[in-house]
Write a protein that holds these residues in place. Sequence first.
Motif, PDB file in Angstrom:
ATOM      1  N   SER A  19      22.736 -27.935  14.644  1.00  0.00           N
ATOM      2  CA  SER A  19      23.757 -28.650  13.873  1.00  0.00           C
ATOM      3  C   SER A  19      24.804 -27.666  13.400  1.00  0.00           C
ATOM      4  CB  SER A  19      23.122 -29.350  12.662  1.00  0.00           C
ATOM      5  OG  SER A  19      24.119 -29.921  11.834  1.00  0.00           O
TER       6      SER A  19
ATOM      7  N   GLU B  97      26.603 -28.384  10.797  1.00  0.00           N
ATOM      8  CA  GLU B  97      26.739 -28.620   9.364  1.00  0.00           C
ATOM      9  C   GLU B  97      25.817 -27.692   8.583  1.00  0.00           C
ATOM     10  OE1 GLU B  97      27.845 -33.217   8.724  1.00  0.00           O
ATOM     11  OE2 GLU B  97      25.888 -32.888   9.653  1.00  0.00           O
TER      12      GLU B  97
ATOM     13  N   SER C 133      24.850 -37.286   6.333  1.00  0.00           N
ATOM     14  CA  SER C 133      25.050 -37.170   7.783  1.00  0.00           C
ATOM     15  C   SER C 133      23.882 -37.838   8.501  1.00  0.00           C
ATOM     16  CB  SER C 133      25.155 -35.697   8.179  1.00  0.00           C
ATOM     17  OG  SER C 133      25.302 -35.558   9.572  1.00  0.00           O
TER      18      SER C 133
ATOM     19  N   ASP D 124      22.002 -38.853  11.899  1.00  0.00           N
ATOM     20  CA  ASP D 124      21.817 -38.510  13.307  1.00  0.00           C
ATOM     21  C   ASP D 124      20.942 -39.586  13.934  1.00  0.00           C
ATOM     22  OD1 ASP D 124      21.046 -37.505  15.758  1.00  0.00           O
ATOM     23  OD2 ASP D 124      20.300 -35.596  15.009  1.00  0.00           O
TER      24      ASP D 124
END
Length: 521
Positions: free
Chosen positions: A245, A247, A360, A362
């Motif tokens: 990721s 992030e 977030s 996923d």
Amino acid sequence: MTATDLFIIGGGINGCGIARDAAGRGLSVVLAEQGDLAQATSSASTKLFHGGLRYLEYFEFRLVREALHERETLLVAMPHISWPMRFVLPLHQDMRFDSETPTSRLLSFVMPWMKGRRPAWLIRLGLFLYDAMGGRKILPATRSVDLATDPAGKPLKPGFHKAYEYSDCWVQDSRLVVLNARDAQARGARILTRTRVSSAQREGDLWRVETEGPDGPATHFARALVNAGGPWVEDVIRNVARINSSEGVRLVRGSHIVTRRLFDHDRCYFFQGSDGRIIFSIPYEGDFTLIGTTDKDHTAAPSEARCTDEERDYLCAFASQYFARPVTPADVVWTYSGVRPLYNDGAKSATAATRDYVLSLDTTGAPLLNVFGGKITTYRRLAEHAMEKLCPVLGAKAGPWTARVALPGGDFPTDGVPALIAGLRRDYPFLDDFWAGRLVRAYGTEARAILGPAKTAADLGRAFGATLTEAELRWLMSREYAVEAADVVWRRSKLGLRLTAEEIAAIGSFMATERDRLSAS
């Protein structure tokens, strides 16, 4: 194979808030926390439900508006552990902006002669917005204060003449986390403390989660995984779920100092420094004053956060710019430090990094929700927004429900604390004002369940000091997940400020014996 709906990693305020919200919507929930609830960031806050006045300078209007509206929503649900507080903001000509704020840059362009100073009219405008954006019904509005005549001016240096006074709220942060966990459990969630998640991997449309807890290793299956690891959120992504990721979080250390009481009134001070930063000086636990916080980038492990001598001295010097009697390191009786897991937005400084949260989701397989950032004030709204993302993928239909719904012990009016204290003193005459007040502020209406049929203090069992009794300790172990002495004296209470090292050791010994007794039965 039976799968739970949600498996949540992290027993801080965000994890426990999401667990409560989800369980109340009828979802099956398991939460695992590697240590004690609120052991890290969630017990190291400045203990405020506040809009974040200084965030207006960063144009974080959405965050401030949400936080301001939440203050009274939360106050109604937990009047035992949260209450209104007035903040005194003294004015002086050397008040300055952090040079990185959008407001500072704008004023430097249109009013260069101000040379980075915060003008009084701008502060008043900010406070007007603060009042107007918050939808206040319980909290009083901003007012001007003459420091020459108001008691708030007495502890300050004689050069301060005028101040503004505005409203925010105090909260007992660790208890907030525990009460959310308790309410989640009452609604069907499983709360696993001292339980480390060693791995999480997708298997088909489920998550397979491996844990190590007090009873040994275990395997769990879940339809969705929530990563509310706080300062460990990035570690969970990379080393537990093993997902690539882009992030990440910016770890920012906030340190606080506690001194003996520096002033006699019950209002807080909002101090502005010549370096553009602000600190609070807050009445704390009756006989103390809390001063903080710092903002320093933190590069070590989150568990290694400590208030450094440099930070302690900085806070002492900052407060001494205002108080007539200087605050020195010798006045400090306790320090604490926590790491804020701020979303890494690329800001130049720790102070300028966004305090807003990012969720977030996923869905490249079984859903994974990563929680970045967040403030204690907006934890309930964060949980609602998390469920807005998760409910559609889980097929859940129930909507938001937590607004103004009482946490355990909070089922009484916001102005009902004096009546509860008076009732306890009437029905339990052995309680003094401090003892009765502490019980009500910790447990609200549940204080009577702890005291039970007791006629004397001796009926509550062994006394460990500072009004902590065996009856209360058993309650904390059986109802509030307390396992070790630190859980009790530094998180579920702050009695560690009043207890000796020997008394704390005796508490630990009692709890160890009690654990052994329960495991053998």
